[in-house]
Design an enzyme around this catalytic site. Structure first.
Site, mmCIF file in Angstrom:
data_model
loop_
_atom_site.group_PDB
_atom_site.id
_atom_site.type_symbol
_atom_site.label_atom_id
_atom_site.label_comp_id
_atom_site.label_asym_id
_atom_site.label_seq_id
_atom_site.Cartn_x
_atom_site.Cartn_y
_atom_site.Cartn_z
ATOM 1 N N SER A 171 0.806 -1.151 -0.095
ATOM 2 C CA SER A 171 0.102 -0.077 0.156
ATOM 3 C C SER A 171 1.007 1.096 -0.037
ATOM 4 O O SER A 171 0.847 1.834 1.041
ATOM 5 C CB SER A 171 -1.013 -0.101 1.174
ATOM 6 O OG SER A 171 -1.816 -0.913 1.097
ATOM 7 N N GLY A 173 0.744 4.183 -1.350
ATOM 8 C CA GLY A 173 0.197 5.456 -1.164
ATOM 9 C C GLY A 173 -0.069 5.795 0.333
ATOM 10 O O GLY A 173 0.002 6.881 0.788
ATOM 11 N N ASP A 174 -0.335 4.706 1.130
ATOM 12 C CA ASP A 174 -0.363 4.843 2.576
ATOM 13 C C ASP A 174 0.684 5.314 3.124
ATOM 14 O O ASP A 174 0.942 6.148 4.149
ATOM 15 C CB ASP A 174 -1.009 3.609 3.419
ATOM 16 C CG ASP A 174 -2.662 3.632 2.800
ATOM 17 O OD1 ASP A 174 -3.245 4.486 3.184
ATOM 18 O OD2 ASP A 174 -2.924 2.217 2.949
ATOM 19 N N THR A 175 1.904 4.574 3.096
ATOM 20 C CA THR A 175 3.112 4.757 3.727
ATOM 21 C C THR A 175 3.924 6.136 3.055
ATOM 22 O O THR A 175 4.381 6.928 4.077
ATOM 23 C CB THR A 175 4.185 3.674 3.494
ATOM 24 O OG1 THR A 175 4.250 3.324 1.995
ATOM 25 C CG2 THR A 175 3.495 2.261 4.207
ATOM 26 N N ALA A 178 1.851 8.513 4.870
ATOM 27 C CA ALA A 178 2.577 8.833 6.337
ATOM 28 C C ALA A 178 3.924 9.362 6.727
ATOM 29 O O ALA A 178 4.227 10.100 7.533
ATOM 30 C CB ALA A 178 2.666 7.308 7.159
#
Length: 403
Positions: A171, A173-175, A178
């Protein structure tokens, strides 16, 4: 049971994490890995879905949890109840940072808008992670990493020209989001501590984080009308910089598109005349003849077993790297010596290989003290006694489903 974290540059920083799954909690993980006290607020009874995420488990325990929950303290609160919201406000009143990744408007619905929270805690840095940001036409849409990667333009340039754009195996885009959110948080804390103690809001969106990684694609389109297309295993007009086969069927990345590096590659190949070939003598020329050059490099690389291929490239100082599986990464001595892969003993998982803490700081490095509590609300007694609740009051709140 976990205790304090006597390591890292963020010792003394108090963080309240409200959110679940990946993007928001990964911001909290960056804080916790570097010594901050992170209070992870979870819904009583269910907790963060990451507790049950993934098909692979160890004795009924998910192998995602120790990655996202390590070094954090679990505090249970039912945020849908007014009493739960009151408890959250009491914790936030004593915090330096609040991290949340709810749908925009949720905090406001609970009476915890930035203005309300700053009236309670002037120095609070509020990190808000969402799919599309807190404002704009798409703000109220739910958003996941896959959608952010697609809408930002990142997914469009991935893969092959004649195939649908594939997703990444993580994922991403998530990391990415963040990391940008953590960066914004640290800048906001620096500004707060140099500007009279006033906090601010960090608005981090998945779409924008992915968009920020697109290098020169915007300016290429703006001034040249060029829309970068997917280019398979390499990058259009950059050569040689691709994956090439070894004789044993494995693959290696060779990046020799700079003039001096290309000359070294021709020496490794035993074909030094290519460095002066008009088709390949400059960066531009090599890009114009990339298919021919890639074929030549692949013909050479496929004649050698991987160990010999790596040795030849090493001998002549060519940039290269084999395409490793996670098994090869975990066994790689460089990753081990650098602490990128380390062994940790835990009561729930036994001895388990985990990722280390990065980047490496010379004086105040991060560390891993524990892999996250298995019990939801494991730190309730410790944290709620801090804000003045006795054991009877804590037990009563639990009975009534508030915690």
């Amino acid at each position: 049971m976990s205790g304090e974290t006597p390591f890292g540059p963020l010792q003394g920083l108090r963080v309240v994490e409200m959110g679940q799954l990946l993007a928001g909690p990964f911001v909290g993980s960056r804080c916790a890995d570097f010594g901050a006290e992170v209070l992870k607020i979870e819904a009583p009874g269910s907790g963060d879905p990451i507790r049950n995420w993934g098909r692979l488990q160890h004795e009924g325990k998910t192998l995602w949890w120790p990655i996202m929950a390590r070094n954090k303290k679990s505090v249970s609160i039912n945020l849908r109840k007014e009493e739960g919201q009151d408890l959250a406000r009491k914790l936030i009143a004593e915090a330096d940072v609040l991290i949340e990744n709810f749908k925009p408007g949720t905090l406001e619905k609970w009476g915890m808008s930035p203005a309300q929270l700053h009236a309670l805690n002037r120095g609070l840095v509020i990190v808000r992670v969402s799919g599309f940001g807190q404002t704009g036409p798409y703000a109220e849409r739910p958003g996941f990493a896959s959608v952010g990667e697609a809408m930002s333009g990142m997914r469009y340039i991935n893969g092959y020209p004649d195939m649908p754009p594939p997703r990444y195996g993580i994922s991403l885009g998530d990391t990415l989001t963040a990391l940008f959110a953590f960066e914004g948080m640290m800048m906001a804390l620096y500004r707060r501590d140099r500007n009279g103690g006033r906090g601010q809001v960090v608005d981090a969106a998945i779409t924008e984080s992915c968009f920020a990684m697109l290098e020169s694609t915007v300016t290429e389109y703006s001034k040249a009308g060029a829309i970068r297309q997917p280019s398979g295993t390499g990058i259009a007009k950059i050569a040689p910089s691709n994956i090439y086969p070894a004789k044993d069927g494995t693959y290696i990345v060779i990046a020799a598109n700079v003039d001096s590096m290309f000359r070294r590659l021709t020496q490794a190949m035993g074909q030094t005349h290519l460095a002066d070939d008009p088709r390949f003598v400059t960066h531009i020329a090599r890009g114009d003849h990339a298919d021919q050059l890639d074929s030549m490099v692949a013909e050479w690389s496929s004649s050698l077993e991987m160990p010999e291929l790596k040795a030849r490239l090493e001998e002549f100082g060519v940039v290269y790297g084999p395409i490793n599986s996670i098994a090869q990464v975990v066994d790689d001595p460089h990753f081990r010596e650098r602490g990128m892969v380390r062994e940790h003993h835990d009561d729930d998982f036994g001895t388990i290989s985990i990722p280390g803490v990065f980047p490496v700081l010379s004086e105040t490095p991060g560390d891993v003290a524990w892999l996250g509590p298995q019990e939801i609300g494991a730190h309730n007694a410790e944290i709620y006694s801090r804000i003045g609740l006795d054991q009877g009051e804590i037990a009563n709140l639990k009975t009534r489903g508030v915690i």
